[in-house]
Design a protein around this motif. Sequence first.
Motif, PDB file in Angstrom:
ATOM      1  N   LEU A 238       0.508  -1.365   0.063  1.00  0.00           N
ATOM      2  CA  LEU A 238       0.036  -0.013   0.058  1.00  0.00           C
ATOM      3  C   LEU A 238       0.921   0.848   0.396  1.00  0.00           C
ATOM      4  O   LEU A 238       0.958   2.146  -0.691  1.00  0.00           O
ATOM      5  CB  LEU A 238      -1.209  -0.315   1.128  1.00  0.00           C
TER       6      LEU A 238
ATOM      7  N   LEU B  91      -1.070  -7.308  -5.575  1.00  0.00           N
ATOM      8  CA  LEU B  91      -0.481  -6.480  -6.628  1.00  0.00           C
ATOM      9  C   LEU B  91      -1.369  -6.664  -7.915  1.00  0.00           C
ATOM     10  O   LEU B  91      -2.650  -6.650  -8.476  1.00  0.00           O
ATOM     11  CB  LEU B  91       0.738  -5.954  -6.764  1.00  0.00           C
TER      12      LEU B  91
ATOM     13  N   MET C 188      -4.793  -6.937  -6.818  1.00  0.00           N
ATOM     14  CA  MET C 188      -5.553  -5.556  -6.508  1.00  0.00           C
ATOM     15  C   MET C 188      -5.563  -4.821  -8.178  1.00  0.00           C
ATOM     16  O   MET C 188      -6.590  -4.453  -8.492  1.00  0.00           O
ATOM     17  CB  MET C 188      -4.490  -4.701  -5.992  1.00  0.00           C
TER      18      MET C 188
ATOM     19  N   GLU D 191      -8.892  -6.625 -10.141  1.00  0.00           N
ATOM     20  CA  GLU D 191      -9.820  -6.332  -9.556  1.00  0.00           C
ATOM     21  C   GLU D 191     -10.811  -4.896  -9.645  1.00  0.00           C
ATOM     22  O   GLU D 191     -11.616  -4.802 -10.803  1.00  0.00           O
ATOM     23  CB  GLU D 191     -10.172  -6.354  -8.200  1.00  0.00           C
TER      24      GLU D 191
ATOM     25  N   ILE E 202      -9.952 -10.106  -1.399  1.00  0.00           N
ATOM     26  CA  ILE E 202     -10.073  -8.930  -1.272  1.00  0.00           C
ATOM     27  C   ILE E 202     -11.249  -7.557  -1.416  1.00  0.00           C
ATOM     28  O   ILE E 202     -12.010  -8.938  -2.846  1.00  0.00           O
ATOM     29  CB  ILE E 202      -8.595  -8.105  -2.441  1.00  0.00           C
TER      30      ILE E 202
ATOM     31  N   HIS F 265     -13.446  -5.528  -3.967  1.00  0.00           N
ATOM     32  CA  HIS F 265     -13.715  -4.452  -4.626  1.00  0.00           C
ATOM     33  C   HIS F 265     -13.592  -2.894  -4.649  1.00  0.00           C
ATOM     34  O   HIS F 265     -14.316  -2.847  -3.921  1.00  0.00           O
ATOM     35  CB  HIS F 265     -14.372  -5.499  -5.851  1.00  0.00           C
ATOM     36  N   HIS F 266     -12.190  -2.929  -5.801  1.00  0.00           N
ATOM     37  CA  HIS F 266     -12.548  -1.226  -5.937  1.00  0.00           C
ATOM     38  C   HIS F 266     -12.346  -1.075  -7.204  1.00  0.00           C
ATOM     39  O   HIS F 266     -11.304  -1.926  -8.141  1.00  0.00           O
ATOM     40  CB  HIS F 266     -11.386  -0.565  -5.141  1.00  0.00           C
TER      41      HIS F 266
ATOM     42  N   ILE G  95      -7.256   2.243  -7.677  1.00  0.00           N
ATOM     43  CA  ILE G  95      -6.333   1.037  -6.790  1.00  0.00           C
ATOM     44  C   ILE G  95      -6.016   1.738  -5.259  1.00  0.00           C
ATOM     45  O   ILE G  95      -5.684   0.937  -4.937  1.00  0.00           O
ATOM     46  CB  ILE G  95      -5.255   0.698  -7.482  1.00  0.00           C
TER      47      ILE G  95
ATOM     48  N   TYR H  22      -7.800   0.845  -1.846  1.00  0.00           N
ATOM     49  CA  TYR H  22      -7.320  -0.052  -1.109  1.00  0.00           C
ATOM     50  C   TYR H  22      -7.184   0.406   0.551  1.00  0.00           C
ATOM     51  O   TYR H  22      -5.461   1.032  -0.015  1.00  0.00           O
ATOM     52  CB  TYR H  22      -6.457  -1.049  -1.359  1.00  0.00           C
TER      53      TYR H  22
ATOM     54  N   ASP I  62      -9.355  -4.288   3.928  1.00  0.00           N
ATOM     55  CA  ASP I  62      -9.952  -4.655   2.763  1.00  0.00           C
ATOM     56  C   ASP I  62      -9.425  -6.341   2.063  1.00  0.00           C
ATOM     57  O   ASP I  62      -9.869  -6.731   1.626  1.00  0.00           O
ATOM     58  CB  ASP I  62      -9.367  -3.328   1.320  1.00  0.00           C
ATOM     59  N   PHE I  63      -8.528  -6.669   3.153  1.00  0.00           N
ATOM     60  CA  PHE I  63      -7.558  -7.801   2.381  1.00  0.00           C
ATOM     61  C   PHE I  63      -8.214  -9.408   3.956  1.00  0.00           C
ATOM     62  O   PHE I  63      -7.706  -8.812   4.685  1.00  0.00           O
ATOM     63  CB  PHE I  63      -6.609  -7.717   2.740  1.00  0.00           C
TER      64      PHE I  63
END
Length: 287
Positions: free
Chosen positions: A60, A208, A211, A214, A256, A258-259, A262, A265, A269-270
């Motif tokens: 992150l 990654l 992410m 998603e 994870i 959804h967004h 990116i 996050y 969220d995990f």
Amino acid sequence: MKQYQDFLKHILKEGSDKPDRTNTGITSTFGYQMRFNLNQGFPLLTTKKVHLKSIIHELLWFVRGDTNLKYLADNKVRIWNEWPYKKFTQSEDYNNETMKEYVELVRTDEAFAKKHGDLGPVYGKQWRDFSGYDQLANVISEIKKNPNSRRLIVSAWNPPQLKDMALPPCHLLFQFYVKDNKLSLQLYQRSADAFLGVPFNIASYSLLLMMVAEVCHLEPYEFVHTIGDAHIYSNHLEQVNLQLSREPRKLPIMKIKHHDNIEDYVYEDFELVDYNPYPLIKGKVAV
């Protein structure tokens, strides 16, 4: 993860003893590749417990383009402490502070963190501001618009700025690939600390990949890890042999949220499910 166990065995069998920058000594080989199908589970080592919290927060930190230790210190992530602390001990402000005291100053004193907590233009800076160019945002945009592109690449290797970095990037270039609505990612890593670093790298770039998949409404598929100098430090040989004595267990599942962006996050969220590793094996990082 049999792939990782085979990687360690390859270094021990084919590697040569070499001196290194840290004066620790290594057993080293050149050129190796591992592949991880994310449909078979999240590739987090089971032959020793891996600190997933550190992996998520570091990723992150990269994604947000941050280069200051403060965010990591606030979240009790220690993996980057040694390099800025070493630099601090060489400054005129150093007054025999311990590592613990240094990290607490970074966490609680904004002016101190600004002066002595920055790592220079490391990964996050290059991902989000490579001489003014936001590589990560642009590659995500390109995946959405032109998924068949062969230029879906992000590079952290910026030669003119290497001298200003606390540590030149080891995992320095990654490329995305789309086929049948599935997203894959290949990483090139110039230098790989097989015992301490590589387990983090595998999990981080797999995360990654998930992410970005998603965000782009794709299915995460395969993480390909290509390594240049693959090495085991001499003070990790006992730990490696202990790890090789353990039979890998079933991989956990990563869930994870959804967004569409990116940058949205956050750590919460995990969710890792069914992780059943062997106990932690400690090892000292070479600086």
